[in-house]
Design a protein around this motif. Structure first.
Motif, short mmCIF file in Angstrom:
data_model
loop_
_atom_site.label_atom_id
_atom_site.label_comp_id
_atom_site.label_asym_id
_atom_site.label_seq_id
_atom_site.Cartn_x
_atom_site.Cartn_y
_atom_site.Cartn_z
N ARG A 151 27.45 15.20 -17.38
CA ARG A 151 26.78 16.07 -16.42
C ARG A 151 26.51 15.30 -15.13
O ARG A 151 26.30 14.10 -15.14
N ARG A 152 26.54 16.05 -14.05
CA ARG A 152 26.27 15.48 -12.73
C ARG A 152 24.81 15.07 -12.65
O ARG A 152 23.94 15.79 -13.10
N LEU A 153 24.56 13.90 -12.06
CA LEU A 153 23.21 13.41 -11.89
C LEU A 153 23.15 12.72 -10.53
O LEU A 153 23.65 11.60 -10.37
N GLY A 154 22.57 13.40 -9.56
CA GLY A 154 22.55 12.85 -8.21
C GLY A 154 23.96 12.71 -7.68
O GLY A 154 24.75 13.64 -7.73
N LYS A 155 24.29 11.49 -7.20
CA LYS A 155 25.63 11.23 -6.67
C LYS A 155 26.61 10.78 -7.75
O LYS A 155 27.78 10.54 -7.47
#
Length: 94
Positions: free
Chosen positions: A28-32
């Motif tokens: 999953r995307r987390l920040g950059k």
């Protein structure tokens, strides 16, 4: 990274002889960047990753001390970190 992808995790600078093989089970995307969920299928791989994780925490702790003007060897920082933080070291999902 797609689920099911095999990954090798290592930290050549901190633990050149340690590595673990795992399989991506979620991403999953987390920040950059991204956060990965990795399953390890042998206790040896899990142990190696846990040791590397602790080494990363100890090295970070040592870096903080250096920026505060204290100079510790990695061994001394490890002893101090273990005394102060090891009992609270995460065991999420283990």
């Amino acid at each position: 990274m797609p689920n099911g992808t095999l990954v090798e995790i290592s930290s050549p600078r901190l633990a050149p002889d340690m590595r673990g093989i795992g399989q991506i089970i979620w991403c999953r995307r987390l920040g950059k960047g991204y956060q990965l969920g990795v399953a390890f299928y042998t206790s040896d791989d899990l142990y190696a990753i846990r040791m590397m994780e602790q080494l990363c925490h100890i090295e970070h702790y040592r870096h903080i001390l250096v920026t505060e003007g204290q100079s510790l060897t990695l061994e001394c920082a490890a002893r101090e970190w273990i005394e102060k933080f090891a009992e609270h070291f995460p065991t999420d999902g283990l």
